[in-house]
Design an enzyme around this catalytic site. Structure first.
Site, PDB file in Angstrom:
ATOM      1  N   SER A 254      -9.782   1.865   2.866  1.00  7.92           N
ATOM      2  CA  SER A 254      -8.955   2.638   1.981  1.00  7.92           C
ATOM      3  C   SER A 254      -7.980   1.794   1.177  1.00  7.92           C
ATOM      4  CB  SER A 254      -8.160   3.653   2.790  1.00  7.92           C
ATOM      5  OG  SER A 254      -7.249   2.997   3.677  1.00  7.92           O
TER       6      SER A 254
ATOM      7  N   SER B  74      -9.760  -0.700   7.029  1.00  6.99           N
ATOM      8  CA  SER B  74      -9.237  -0.517   5.668  1.00  6.99           C
ATOM      9  C   SER B  74      -8.508  -1.722   5.086  1.00  6.99           C
ATOM     10  CB  SER B  74      -8.319   0.699   5.617  1.00  6.99           C
ATOM     11  OG  SER B  74      -9.058   1.875   5.830  1.00  6.99           O
TER      12      SER B  74
ATOM     13  N   LYS C 136       0.842  -1.198   0.000  1.00  2.00           N
ATOM     14  CA  LYS C 136       0.000   0.000   0.000  1.00  2.00           C
ATOM     15  C   LYS C 136       0.881   1.253   0.000  1.00  2.00           C
ATOM     16  CE  LYS C 136      -4.034   1.800   2.589  1.00  2.00           C
ATOM     17  NZ  LYS C 136      -4.881   1.581   3.791  1.00  2.00           N
TER      18      LYS C 136
END
Lengths: 491, 99
Positions: A155, A179, A80
């Site tokens: 997210s 997330s 990420k």
């Protein structure tokens, strides 16, 4: 599509270790897959082709030299874009960090490199991890591989979508309010939030420091456990890192895969009985609970009366911490600077930089956090939210005196179409309704696919006591042994 | 709970070093109002005797031995900055010529 991209991380590692295939071939197969589908999925913000192939060549050379390799050596992983990667662009999906190449690796990235994994690149996300749909990335949304017109969760939508689209067998996410788990649920993948403090936050660009937790994304529970064991453990560079031995989550996943849950007591959260959740999601959840019962688990209802206040508490605490953490992005030391034309004061340059660099969700949360912390409102909002955090922790403590794990649906609804919740922020925030309590408590939780609703994946969330991450892996693997691994439509 | 006004949002934006547009002020005022109304339920938990929890991990100061270890070089530390001069971060002038 190369068959190599269909293998699990465990299978890939074994195949590489046996010499049947090289790490370079595995890396190239995944890079080819990214080249073939990522234009449609947009899971990646940056693909590090040269770095990946160099890391793979290194693994092959070590194997040829007879060096002992780690359990995931040569296996590709996506990271990420909120974790710093030395020399590799890191933006947190924000314009304010566009083009920034950090001079250091996050501890988790260091551990991934030391384990011989091959980093493919950086995955898309909501800006600074603020969002539940990856629609708030400054670089455009990620599309859900199950239906390209729908959100992949947020997210960490990029990490989950990369896994679901067979672009990577493993990925790293971060979970502040859900997330990792929520994108896992809506993409039919496995996402685990470890115990807070069980994985290092050093090099993680902070959103809400008391909640942010890095963790693994994978297609199987066993793979998630393998990645979890590589990244977890005490880090002296993170003062919130817990100096304790991490439980053996891989052994727990293997035990669970036998499909025997005899002696395991599972609690259903009464307050998560279905209000606000789609009927199809609740049906899949009830089927999963029945499956767990058939595997030998004892299932009881447990009341956690303060969970209903978790969402409001979270949306006061997280923006408050964000308003403080994001003060560092002022155009002085990182990335973007706007208004530096000699006509503006330093304060104006900072304001113009932040206006130009931050997207709407980030601005909204900074303002909300500033409000919640301001004189006159502090006690009513932030102070009260911190008390709710105490009450939620007590609910968990009481529950875990009665059961081994708690379960719930991971999300109230399946992946929704783009744009359907962006006009009303609170409707978007409801996506994290079931995942937030564990972040406030600090315990681990995992989302594992438990079926389909309207042809889209549904996840079961399994919550465990702090530093008992192994329990959730056991139950998750047991469920997986009956439900199986979900396969998205061909892209 | 009090509703949040457009002027209040503008004030908070200034405190936050955010130069928001007129349109953003309108949008944020409406949206923040909805959010604040939704989170106002937190006031239902009357809990004067409940201690607040700021963090799930008990926090203590962590000290390390005072030993020189390799760190970032000056060039590396400045490498991501929008501007640098003479080995330092360069920021806009804050004093007038005559000051």
């Amino acid at each position: 599509m190369s068959d190599l991209t269909r293998l699990t991380a465990a299978e890939l590692a074994a195949t590489i270790a046996s010499g049947d295939v090289s790490a370079v071939e595995v890396a190239q197969a995944h890079l080819d897959r990214i080249a073939a589908v990522d234009e449609r999925v947009h899971a990646f913000l940056h693909v590090d082709t040269e770095g990946a192939l160099a890391a793979a060549r290194d693994v092959d050379a070590k194997r040829a030299a007879g060096e002992e390799l780690g359990p995931l050596a040569g296996v590709p992983v996506a990271v990420k874009d909120i974790l710093t990667t030395k020399g590799v662009p890191t933006t947190a999906a924000s314009k304010i960090l566009e083009g920034w190449r950090p001079p250091y690796d996050a501890t988790i990235v260091e551990r991934l490199r030391a384990a011989g994994t091959v980093m493919l690149g950086k995955t898309n996300m909501d800006e600074f991890a603020m969002g539940s749909s990856t629609e708030y990335s400054a670089y455009g949304p990620t599309n859900n591989p199950w239906d390209l017109g729908r959100i992949p969760g947020g997210s960490g939508g990029g990490s989950a979508a990369a896994i679901a689209a067979y672009e990577a067998p493993l990925a790293i996410g971060t979970d502040t309010g859900g997330s990792i788990r929520q994108p896992g649920a809506v993409t039919g993948t496995v996402g685990a939030k470890p115990t807070y403090g069980g994985t290092s936050r050093y090099g993680l660009i902070a959103f809400s420091s008391s909640l942010d937790t890095p963790g693994p994304c994978a297609r199987t529970v066993h793979d998630a456990a393998l990645l979890h064991s590589v990244i977890a453990g005490h880090d002296p560079r993170d003062s919130t890192s817990i100096p304790q031995q991490v439980p053996d989550v891989v052994a727990a996943a293997r035990l669970g895969a036998t499909g025997d849950l005899t002696g395991v007591k599972i609690g259903l959260v009464t307050e998560f009985g279905g209000e606000g959740a789609e009927p199809g999601v609740m049906a899949a959840y009830r089927d999963a609970v029945e499956a767990l019962t058939k595997l030998g688990a004892e299932v009881v209802e447990i009341s956690c009366p303060h969970f209903q206040y978790a969402l409001p508490a979270y949306y006061l605490i997280a923006p408050s911490e964000a308003s403080s953490n994001l003060a560092r992005f002022d155009g002085v030391r990182f990335g973007l600077r706007a208004g530096d034309d000699g006509k503006h004061s330093l304060e104006e340059v900072m304001s113009l930089t932040r206006e130009a660099g931050f997207g709407p969700e980030v601005k909204r949360r900074i303002i909300l956090g500033t409000y919640a912390l301001s004189s006159g409102y502090y006690d009513a909002y932030y102070g009260q939210a911190q008390k709710v955090r105490t009450l939620i922790t007590r609910d968990f403590t009481s529950a875990f005196e009665q059961v081994d794990v708690l379960v719930s649906p991971t999300t109230p609804f399946v992946a929704f179409p783009f744009g359907s919740r962006t006009s009303d922020p609170y409707q978007m925030y409801l996506a994290d309704l079931f995942t937030i309590p564990t972040n406030l408590y600090g315990g681990p939780a995992i989302s594992v696919p438990c079926g389909l609703s309207e042809g889209l994946p549904v996840g079961l969330q399994i919550m465990a006591p702090t530093m008992a991450d192994d329990r959730m892996y056991r139950v998750a693997a047991a469920l997986e042994s009956t439900v199986g691994v979900l396969t998205p439509p061909a892209l | 709970m009090a509703a949040i006004s457009r002027e209040e949002v503008a004030h908070l934006a200034r405190l936050s070093r955010l130069a928001v547009t007129e349109q953003e002020l309108d949008t944020f005022a409406g949206q923040l109002d909805v959010i604040l109304q939704s989170v106002a339920r937190i006031g239902e938990v009357a809990a004067t005797d409940i201690p607040p929890t700021s963090h799930s991990v008990p926090l203590t100061n962590v000290f390390r031995d005072d030993v020189v270890v390799p760190g970032l070089s000056q060039d590396a530390a400045l490498s991501g900055a929008p501007d640098a001069e003479d080995g330092r971060f360069r920021v806009p002038r804050i004093l007038d010529e005559e000051a």
